[in-house]
Design an enzyme around this catalytic site. Structure first.
Site, PDB file in Angstrom:
ATOM      1  N   CYS A  93      -4.896   2.569  -3.659  1.00  0.00           N
ATOM      2  CA  CYS A  93      -3.638   2.934  -3.089  1.00  0.00           C
ATOM      3  C   CYS A  93      -2.053   2.142  -3.191  1.00  0.00           C
ATOM      4  O   CYS A  93      -1.378   1.659  -2.274  1.00  0.00           O
ATOM      5  CB  CYS A  93      -3.578   3.419  -1.612  1.00  0.00           C
ATOM      6  SG  CYS A  93      -4.903   4.655  -1.143  1.00  0.00           S
ATOM      7  N   GLN A 125      -4.531  -5.386   6.854  1.00  0.00           N
ATOM      8  CA  GLN A 125      -5.604  -6.524   6.366  1.00  0.00           C
ATOM      9  C   GLN A 125      -5.277  -7.802   6.998  1.00  0.00           C
ATOM     10  O   GLN A 125      -6.380  -8.647   7.527  1.00  0.00           O
ATOM     11  CB  GLN A 125      -5.279  -6.787   4.962  1.00  0.00           C
ATOM     12  CG  GLN A 125      -5.541  -5.552   3.937  1.00  0.00           C
ATOM     13  CD  GLN A 125      -6.830  -5.201   3.916  1.00  0.00           C
ATOM     14  OE1 GLN A 125      -7.954  -5.904   4.296  1.00  0.00           O
ATOM     15  NE2 GLN A 125      -6.971  -3.854   3.970  1.00  0.00           N
ATOM     16  N   HIS A 136       0.871  -1.192  -0.128  1.00  0.00           N
ATOM     17  CA  HIS A 136       0.257   0.188  -0.027  1.00  0.00           C
ATOM     18  C   HIS A 136       0.733   1.101  -0.011  1.00  0.00           C
ATOM     19  O   HIS A 136       2.030   1.070   0.477  1.00  0.00           O
ATOM     20  CB  HIS A 136      -0.765  -0.228   1.101  1.00  0.00           C
ATOM     21  CG  HIS A 136      -1.878   0.916   1.212  1.00  0.00           C
ATOM     22  ND1 HIS A 136      -1.794   2.236   1.812  1.00  0.00           N
ATOM     23  CD2 HIS A 136      -3.549   1.081   1.128  1.00  0.00           C
ATOM     24  CE1 HIS A 136      -2.945   2.959   1.813  1.00  0.00           C
ATOM     25  NE2 HIS A 136      -3.796   2.123   1.440  1.00  0.00           N
ATOM     26  N   LYS A 168     -10.354  -1.192  10.394  1.00  0.00           N
ATOM     27  CA  LYS A 168     -10.404  -2.385   9.630  1.00  0.00           C
ATOM     28  C   LYS A 168     -10.701  -3.694  10.369  1.00  0.00           C
ATOM     29  O   LYS A 168     -11.388  -4.643   9.899  1.00  0.00           O
ATOM     30  CB  LYS A 168      -8.869  -2.721   9.325  1.00  0.00           C
ATOM     31  CG  LYS A 168      -8.191  -1.533   8.410  1.00  0.00           C
ATOM     32  CD  LYS A 168      -8.607  -1.412   7.038  1.00  0.00           C
ATOM     33  CE  LYS A 168      -7.411  -0.563   6.157  1.00  0.00           C
ATOM     34  NZ  LYS A 168      -8.191  -0.384   4.735  1.00  0.00           N
ATOM     35  N   ASP A 186       3.068  -4.814   7.639  1.00  0.00           N
ATOM     36  CA  ASP A 186       1.757  -3.839   7.779  1.00  0.00           C
ATOM     37  C   ASP A 186       0.475  -4.971   7.760  1.00  0.00           C
ATOM     38  O   ASP A 186       0.472  -5.627   6.956  1.00  0.00           O
ATOM     39  CB  ASP A 186       1.887  -3.180   6.649  1.00  0.00           C
ATOM     40  CG  ASP A 186       0.578  -2.442   5.958  1.00  0.00           C
ATOM     41  OD1 ASP A 186      -0.415  -2.477   7.029  1.00  0.00           O
ATOM     42  OD2 ASP A 186       0.528  -1.890   5.123  1.00  0.00           O
TER      43      ASP A 186
END
Length: 409
Positions: free
Chosen positions: A366, A201, A121, A224, A198
């Protein structure tokens, strides 16, 4: 609990759009919030709206207690070693920027190297570019293959004595593939390279154990994973956070302030300058409690897998549809599907689906370098949560065919 029972916990799922029942398939962007989160969020804003950690009155004590209970909940959810390793931010973007700046100030110098992947991202690319520009360091990239898998055959070669940190996504927000982060960490650590994951998700689709993963940093956003927006978490190994300078200066993050010099508060407050989003952060507790319950509920887990498999098989059979992020091992695939259709612009398709009551994402997600990698200007993305049903998936497949036919006429 059945998916239908789960849905009752989310007020937004009962609404209609253009007279049709809402089918919310944009969960990778922002997931919906359960009643438990909404009630706590509103209750704190109404009854305990007072700044945390500072005053001694009752309202401040209530707000502080809710805020710190959330920290303990995050610690347990991630299996972190101590509460000092849990830093609250405004989201994954802020968490990654914090590491890029503070870790970079301490450990990165001219000629050093930073590794990212082609599937990141923008929030896990641009902060590292800014660091490299500031420090005159070099950015290296792990490529993805045609199926969307990282080409880890190059990782050992990319890691040199000058490499300081690698930043990798746990699960791509475009490809929906679970990356082998434990293997990446193992390779990087064998070369003396730190790793940030990261988890924007990953946090909602897997039970994260940062000690088992052995990552040095893990970042995610509350919105999220059922919590309020404007909330985020940075997990960092204590020994690293202690060495890193503060990201921002201000109230709360100080020990003593003198014009002759300032000392800093102990972890984690050293990285939490100013008035925090205390009503929002507190919602991480009911959000993660719900997430943990969902991940342990066999009926919901089975239902989610069935819906995922149905959509994956169905989309692959659609003539003229190009699906990104493919695999023969469904254990590494979350219910997230990005695709293009021949002769159909992704935004046109998204607009027609919206009129059918289906919320999806269109565009570059993104992730412009990944779009360039596959030679497309954008994609349409369908991302599901455990509360989405087979009935919704079947309606979506019929609607996609219908919408594509309308556009092509």
């Amino acid at each position: 609990m059945s998916p239908e029972d789960l849905r009752k916990l989310f007020p937004a799922l009962g609404r209609k759009v253009y007279g049709k029942n809402l089918v919310y398939f944009d969960n990778a962007a922002t997931i919906q919030r359960p009643q438990s989160v909404l009630e706590l969020w509103n209750g704190l804003a109404v009854n305990s709206n007072a700044n945390i950690h500072r005053a001694v009155h009752r309202m401040a004590d209530e707000a502080t207690e809710a805020y710190e209970q959330a920290r303990l909940c995050v610690k347990d959810f991630l299996n972190a070693e101590s509460r000092e390793e849990i830093v609250f931010t405004s989201g994954a973007t802020a968490s990654i920027n914090l590491v890029a700046y503070s870790f970079g100030e301490k450990f990165v110098h001219e000629g050093d190297e930073v590794i990212v992947t082609e599937a990141e991202h923008h929030s896990d690319i641009v902060p590292w570019q800014l660091l490299c520009e500031r420090k005159k360091a070099i950015l290296k990239v792990i490529p993805v293959d045609d199926t969307g898998h990282l080409d880890l055959s190059v990782l050992e070669e990319l890691c040199t004595p000058k490499t300081r940190i690698a930043a990798v996504t746990h699960i791509s927000n475009v490809l929906g593939l679970v990356n082998p982060v434990e293997e990446i960490v193992r390779i990087c650590h064998s070369k003396g390279v730190k790793v940030l994951v990261d988890g924007a998700q990953g946090i909602v689709h897997s039970r994260v154990d940062v000690r088992k993963m052995d990552c040095d940093f893990y970042a995610f956003s509350g919105h999220k994973v059922y919590a309020a927006p404007g909330t985020g978490v940075l997990y960092g190994k204590k020994e690293l956070l202690e060495q890193m300078p503060p990201f921002m200066g201000g109230g709360e993050m100080v020990g003593t302030v003198r014009f002759s010099g300032t000392t800093y508060a102990p972890l984690p407050l050293k990285f939490e300058a100013g008035t925090q989003n205390f009503t929002g952060i507190a919602t991480l507790k009911p959000a993660l409690e719900l997430a943990a319950g969902i991940m342990e509920d066999g009926d919901i887990v089975r239902s989610e897998a069935e819906v995922r498999d149905y959509l994956y098989d169905g989309l692959r059979k659609v003539e003229g549809l190009r699906l990104f992020g493919t695999t023969d091992n469904m254990d590494e695939k979350i219910p997230l599907f990005s695709f293009c259709m021949e002769g159909v612009h992704h935004e046109d398709l998204a607009l027609i689906l919206d009129k059918m009551g289906i919320a999806v994402r269109s565009g570059q997600m993104c992730a412009e370098p990944l779009m360039d990698r596959y030679g497309v200007s954008g994609m349409l993305r369908v991302s599901l949560a455990p509360y989405n049903t087979m009935e919704e998936a079947e309606y979506f497949m019929k609607s996609v065919a219908r919408a594509a036919a309308m556009i092509k006429q």
